[in-house]
Design an enzyme around this catalytic site. Structure first.
Site, PDB file in Angstrom:
ATOM      1  N   ASP A  91       0.846  -1.186   0.000  1.00  0.00           N
ATOM      2  CA  ASP A  91       0.000   0.000   0.000  1.00  0.00           C
ATOM      3  C   ASP A  91       0.883   1.237   0.000  1.00  0.00           C
ATOM      4  O   ASP A  91       2.002   1.210   0.520  1.00  0.00           O
ATOM      5  CB  ASP A  91      -0.913   0.030   1.231  1.00  0.00           C
ATOM      6  CG  ASP A  91      -2.005   1.080   1.098  1.00  0.00           C
ATOM      7  OD1 ASP A  91      -2.977   0.826   0.357  1.00  0.00           O
ATOM      8  OD2 ASP A  91      -1.876   2.146   1.715  1.00  0.00           O
ATOM      9  N   GLN A  92       0.369   2.298  -0.600  1.00  0.00           N
ATOM     10  CA  GLN A  92       1.119   3.551  -0.652  1.00  0.00           C
ATOM     11  C   GLN A  92       0.222   4.713  -0.254  1.00  0.00           C
ATOM     12  O   GLN A  92      -0.913   4.817  -0.715  1.00  0.00           O
ATOM     13  CB  GLN A  92       1.671   3.794  -2.058  1.00  0.00           C
ATOM     14  CG  GLN A  92       2.535   5.044  -2.167  1.00  0.00           C
ATOM     15  CD  GLN A  92       3.021   5.279  -3.589  1.00  0.00           C
ATOM     16  OE1 GLN A  92       2.279   5.736  -4.428  1.00  0.00           O
ATOM     17  NE2 GLN A  92       4.279   4.924  -3.844  1.00  0.00           N
TER      18      GLN A  92
END
Length: 213
Positions: A83-84
Site C-alpha cells: 500500500d502507498q
C-alpha cells in the site's frame, strides 16, 4: 518411535504459489521484473484511515491487511500485499479520481516535499511467516505553473495515482529530486524489500534455469 515424515514437495517453501494481493497494474508490472511465476488476487480490505492514524501507519496496516486477506483464502501460498500513502506536511493525499482534484493536489504540492509512504508485507498462513517493511520516498516537486499542471494532467491522466503523478512516465518532469533507498517504491512496490522478505519466506530468486533465458 517412527521418525516424522518429511514434508511433501508441494508443501516446501520453494514450491508454494506466489500471489500478489493487489489489483494495481503498476505493482503487477514491477513484480514481473523478478521473472518468477505469480498469480494476482484482489484483496477485499476497507482502506478507511483510523482516527488519528499517521500516513506511514496507515500504509503499513493496509499492506499487512491486504496480504492477510488473500492469505486467509490461499493459506498454502506466499502472499505479497502493498500500500502507498502520499504525505504532505503530515497529512495524507489520496488518489485524486478526477481532473479537478488532481489539479488541486498538484497546486498544493508544487515547490513542496511529498513523502510517499510505501509499505510491503509478505504472509504465508501455512508456515506462519509474516513480515512487513516500510519504504519512505522523499520527492521534491518543482514550482509548477498552472499551464504545466494542465498540460501534464491532459497528457497522462494519473487520476488513479496517489499524488497525481506517474514518476515512471511523464510525471518525472514535475520533479526536482527523489530521495530513496528502494527506487521502485515510488511506483508502488519496493522490490529490494520485497526480495528480502521473499527470501526469508523461502522463495527462491535467481534460481538456475538450465540455461534457458
Amino acid at each position: 518411535m517412527n521418525p516424522a515424515p518429511s514434508p511433501s514437495p508441494s508443501s516446501s517453501p520453494a514450491s508454494r504459489r506466489l500471489i500478489l494481493g493487489s489489483s494495481s497494474p503498476y505493482r503487477r508490472e514491477l513484480l514481473q521484473r523478478l521473472q518468477i511465476p505469480f498469480e494476482v488476487a484482489a484483496p477485499d480490505v476497507d482502506e478507511t484511515p483510523l482516527p488519528g492514524e499517521s500516513p506511514h501507519r496507515l500504509a503499513e496496516r493496509l499492506a499487512l491487511a491486504k496480504a492477510r486477506a488473500v492469505a486467509s483464502a490461499h493459506p498454502e501460498a506466499v502472499v505479497i500485499g502493498s500500500d502507498q500513502v502520499a504525505e504532505l506536511n503530515g497529512q495524507p493525499l489520496g488518489k485524486p479520481g478526477s481532473h479537478e482534484r488532481a489539479v488541486a493536489q498538484l497546486r498544493q504540492m508544487r515547490g513542496q516535499i511529498v513523502v510517499f509512504q510505501t509499505a510491503v508485507a509478505v504472509v504465508c498462513a501455512a508456515s506462519g511467516f509474516e513480515e512487513s517493511s516500510l519504504a519512505a520516498v522523499k520527492v521534491r516537486f518543482r514550482a509548477l505553473t498552472d499551464d504545466e499542471i494542465e498540460a501534464y494532467l491532459r497528457a497522462e491522466q494519473p487520476y488513479d495515482c496517489a499524488g497525481s503523478a506517474k514518476s515512471e512516465g511523464l510525471g518525472i518532469a514535475l520533479l526536482e529530486s527523489i530521495d530513496s533507498d528502494d527506487p521502485t517504491a515510488l511506483v508502488g512496490l519496493p522490490l529490494i524489500r520485497t526480495c528480502n522478505m521473499l527470501r526469508a519466506a523461502g522463495v527462491k530468486l535467481l534460481a538456475a534455469s538450465g540455461g534457458k533465458p
